[in-house]
Write a protein that holds these residues in place. Structure first.
Motif, PDB file in Angstrom:
ATOM      1  N   THR A   1      12.098 -13.743  -1.877  1.00  0.00           N
ATOM      2  CA  THR A   1      11.489 -14.003  -3.058  1.00  0.00           C
ATOM      3  C   THR A   1      10.210 -13.601  -3.455  1.00  0.00           C
ATOM      4  N   ILE A   2       9.549 -13.830  -2.242  1.00  0.00           N
ATOM      5  CA  ILE A   2       7.922 -13.296  -2.215  1.00  0.00           C
ATOM      6  C   ILE A   2       7.752 -11.834  -2.522  1.00  0.00           C
ATOM      7  N   VAL A   3       8.549 -11.117  -2.059  1.00  0.00           N
ATOM      8  CA  VAL A   3       8.417  -9.486  -2.445  1.00  0.00           C
ATOM      9  C   VAL A   3       8.777  -9.251  -3.761  1.00  0.00           C
ATOM     10  N   ALA A   4       9.903 -10.076  -4.240  1.00  0.00           N
ATOM     11  CA  ALA A   4      10.050  -9.734  -5.458  1.00  0.00           C
ATOM     12  C   ALA A   4       9.023 -10.098  -6.678  1.00  0.00           C
ATOM     13  N   VAL A   5       8.309 -11.162  -6.226  1.00  0.00           N
ATOM     14  CA  VAL A   5       7.326 -11.718  -7.125  1.00  0.00           C
ATOM     15  C   VAL A   5       5.982 -10.710  -7.118  1.00  0.00           C
ATOM     16  N   VAL A   6       6.070 -10.169  -5.957  1.00  0.00           N
ATOM     17  CA  VAL A   6       4.851  -9.072  -5.888  1.00  0.00           C
ATOM     18  C   VAL A   6       5.376  -7.982  -6.728  1.00  0.00           C
ATOM     19  N   PHE A   7       6.799  -7.389  -6.437  1.00  0.00           N
ATOM     20  CA  PHE A   7       6.891  -6.364  -7.559  1.00  0.00           C
ATOM     21  C   PHE A   7       6.920  -6.625  -8.938  1.00  0.00           C
ATOM     22  N   VAL A   8       7.100  -7.852  -9.479  1.00  0.00           N
ATOM     23  CA  VAL A   8       6.852  -8.367 -10.984  1.00  0.00           C
ATOM     24  C   VAL A   8       5.480  -8.370 -11.345  1.00  0.00           C
ATOM     25  N   VAL A   9       4.603  -8.831 -10.482  1.00  0.00           N
ATOM     26  CA  VAL A   9       3.059  -8.706 -10.867  1.00  0.00           C
ATOM     27  C   VAL A   9       2.831  -7.397 -10.843  1.00  0.00           C
ATOM     28  N   LEU A  10       3.264  -6.367 -10.097  1.00  0.00           N
ATOM     29  CA  LEU A  10       2.633  -4.944  -9.955  1.00  0.00           C
ATOM     30  C   LEU A  10       3.257  -4.329 -11.409  1.00  0.00           C
ATOM     31  N   ASN A  11       4.333  -4.466 -11.577  1.00  0.00           N
ATOM     32  CA  ASN A  11       5.085  -3.853 -12.728  1.00  0.00           C
ATOM     33  C   ASN A  11       4.513  -4.576 -14.140  1.00  0.00           C
ATOM     34  N   PHE A  12       4.078  -5.671 -13.880  1.00  0.00           N
ATOM     35  CA  PHE A  12       3.355  -6.415 -15.168  1.00  0.00           C
ATOM     36  C   PHE A  12       2.061  -5.913 -15.378  1.00  0.00           C
ATOM     37  N   LEU A  13       1.211  -5.517 -14.494  1.00  0.00           N
ATOM     38  CA  LEU A  13      -0.205  -4.957 -14.433  1.00  0.00           C
ATOM     39  C   LEU A  13       0.275  -3.581 -14.982  1.00  0.00           C
ATOM     40  N   LEU A  14       1.013  -2.871 -14.566  1.00  0.00           N
ATOM     41  CA  LEU A  14       1.313  -1.544 -15.291  1.00  0.00           C
ATOM     42  C   LEU A  14       1.578  -1.601 -16.681  1.00  0.00           C
ATOM     43  N   GLU A  50       8.024   0.630   3.008  1.00  0.00           N
ATOM     44  CA  GLU A  50       7.417   0.153   1.674  1.00  0.00           C
ATOM     45  C   GLU A  50       7.342  -1.263   1.672  1.00  0.00           C
ATOM     46  N   LEU A  51       7.350  -1.823   0.387  1.00  0.00           N
ATOM     47  CA  LEU A  51       7.207  -3.356   0.294  1.00  0.00           C
ATOM     48  C   LEU A  51       8.335  -4.046   0.535  1.00  0.00           C
ATOM     49  N   LEU A  52       9.629  -3.511   0.074  1.00  0.00           N
ATOM     50  CA  LEU A  52      10.668  -4.150   0.191  1.00  0.00           C
ATOM     51  C   LEU A  52      11.248  -3.870   1.806  1.00  0.00           C
ATOM     52  N   ALA A  53      11.071  -2.762   2.751  1.00  0.00           N
ATOM     53  CA  ALA A  53      11.150  -3.077   4.107  1.00  0.00           C
ATOM     54  C   ALA A  53      10.617  -3.877   4.712  1.00  0.00           C
ATOM     55  N   SER A  54       9.437  -4.583   4.456  1.00  0.00           N
ATOM     56  CA  SER A  54       8.797  -5.590   4.926  1.00  0.00           C
ATOM     57  C   SER A  54       9.464  -6.815   5.028  1.00  0.00           C
ATOM     58  N   VAL A  55      10.705  -7.012   4.457  1.00  0.00           N
ATOM     59  CA  VAL A  55      11.528  -8.269   4.468  1.00  0.00           C
ATOM     60  C   VAL A  55      11.907  -8.568   6.042  1.00  0.00           C
ATOM     61  N   LYS A  89       0.874  -1.305  -0.120  1.00  0.00           N
ATOM     62  CA  LYS A  89       0.281  -0.119  -0.022  1.00  0.00           C
ATOM     63  C   LYS A  89       0.931   1.250  -0.067  1.00  0.00           C
ATOM     64  N   ASN A  90       1.953   1.295   0.896  1.00  0.00           N
ATOM     65  CA  ASN A  90       2.764   2.483   1.008  1.00  0.00           C
ATOM     66  C   ASN A  90       3.498   2.538  -0.383  1.00  0.00           C
ATOM     67  N   THR A  91       4.182   1.420  -1.024  1.00  0.00           N
ATOM     68  CA  THR A  91       4.643   1.600  -2.187  1.00  0.00           C
ATOM     69  C   THR A  91       4.041   2.144  -3.337  1.00  0.00           C
ATOM     70  N   VAL A  92       2.531   1.611  -3.444  1.00  0.00           N
ATOM     71  CA  VAL A  92       1.547   2.056  -4.466  1.00  0.00           C
ATOM     72  C   VAL A  92       1.410   3.722  -4.151  1.00  0.00           C
ATOM     73  N   ILE A  93       1.098   3.998  -2.938  1.00  0.00           N
ATOM     74  CA  ILE A  93       0.715   5.350  -2.645  1.00  0.00           C
ATOM     75  C   ILE A  93       1.741   6.319  -3.050  1.00  0.00           C
ATOM     76  N   ALA A  94       3.109   6.008  -2.686  1.00  0.00           N
ATOM     77  CA  ALA A  94       4.289   6.743  -3.020  1.00  0.00           C
ATOM     78  C   ALA A  94       4.726   6.749  -4.560  1.00  0.00           C
ATOM     79  N   ALA A  95       4.269   5.730  -5.238  1.00  0.00           N
ATOM     80  CA  ALA A  95       4.837   5.567  -6.678  1.00  0.00           C
ATOM     81  C   ALA A  95       3.504   6.534  -7.330  1.00  0.00           C
TER      82      ALA A  95
END
Length: 304
Positions: free
Chosen positions: A247-260, A226-231, A72-78
């Motif tokens: 790995t899970i955080v990287a997958v979430v980043f990949v999915v987010l950028n893929f949707l964009l 943000e998302l990476l800080a949750s690790v 959520k914080n990553t999406v808000i900042a971006a």
């Protein structure tokens, strides 16, 4: 039929083909050795055990407490950075095409200055400035600093994207607008900008993806949640499952950028079907060529 020789590529002979096969095999063996070494090292540290990965599939608290709030914080900042940087970049890109030398010089100075500074340094300076000269609370200051750094850097890059997109249009577009009596402002807003949007989309999307990924710098240096800080807290509370968390955080980043990028591809196709483009496409090479220091852009009506 005799094969025609080519200037750019010579067909390899028998020895060259054997040598290429040998190089390919050696490369694959080297890659396999590296993969085996990494997997063996992780296994020796118990990072591949099932209990390290199980919480992500069985415990909803992992997602509700760490991953989703960070996302959520990553999406808000971006999103804030995109909403502010896009019009600001368009403004400076258009200003660099102004008929007035002082406007071009001022806009070019601002763009080149902020393009030359790493985005992390901009975030650190912004954080210090908010701390010293404003009453922004320490809890929200990292968000302000991250958004400010992203806006300053990416607006300057997007300014070059906009400039490249406008200059990619045929000169006849400007000539036709002048022929029917349009002023330069009308030509820019009604003719050049609408047609250049599709040409700019690939470069724009690439920069928007960069914005999403660069939010992680705020988590690493400013304590932005943000998302990476949750690790780190996930790893500390779930048995030091560092590799699984990354790995899970990287997958979430990949999915987010893929949707964009998927949305941008759909939008680009829709605009092209609507015949709002000349077919020109602006890539990173065109932006870099236009952004060389000391070079002044030609006027849209001066292109050949």
């Amino acid at each position: 039929m005799k094969e025609k020789p080519t200037v750019l590529y010579d067909v390899p002979g028998p020895r060259a083909r054997r040598r290429n096969v040998l190089y390919t095999v050696l490369f694959l063996v080297a890659v396999a050795a590296v993969v085996w070494w990494v997997a063996d090292s992780l296994a020796a540290k118990n990072q591949l055990e099932g209990d390290k990965w199980e919480p992500f599939f069985t415990d909803p608290r992992v997602w509700n407490t760490y991953i989703l709030p960070g996302l959520k914080n990553t999406v808000i900042a971006a999103a804030l950075a995109m909403v502010i940087a896009l019009p600001l970049g368009a403004l400076f890109g258009i200003a660099r095409l102004s008929d007035h030398a002082w406007v071009r010089a001022a806009a070019g100075t601002v763009v080149e200055f902020f393009r030359a500074i790493p985005v992390l340094i901009l975030m650190l300076f912004a954080n210090a400035a908010y701390s010293e000269f404003t009453d922004v609370s320490p809890e929200t200051r990292p968000l302000y600093a991250v958004v400010t750094g992203l806006v300053l850097y990416n607006a300057s890059v997007l300014a070059e994207v906009v400039r490249a997109g406008i200059l990619a249009l045929p000169a006849g577009q400007t000539d036709a607008a002048k022929a029917i009596g349009m002023r330069k402002g009308q030509t820019m807003t009604n003719v050049l900008l609408p047609q250049s949007v599709t040409a700019m989309l690939p470069a724009l999307v690439s920069q928007l993806v960069v914005i999403v990924k660069d939010t992680a710098l705020g988590g690493a240096m400013l304590g932005f949640s943000e998302l990476l800080a949750s690790v780190r807290p996930m790893s500390a509370n779930y048995g030091a499952n560092t590799i699984a968390s990354f790995t899970i955080v990287a997958v979430v980043f990949v999915v987010l950028n893929f949707l964009l990028t998927s949305f941008a591809s759909w939008l680009e196709g829709r605009l092209r079907r609507g015949k709002r483009t000349t077919g020109a496409v602006v890539g990173a090479e065109a932006v870099e060529e236009l952004a060389r220091p000391g070079e002044h852009p030609p006027e849209p009506g001066d292109r050949q």
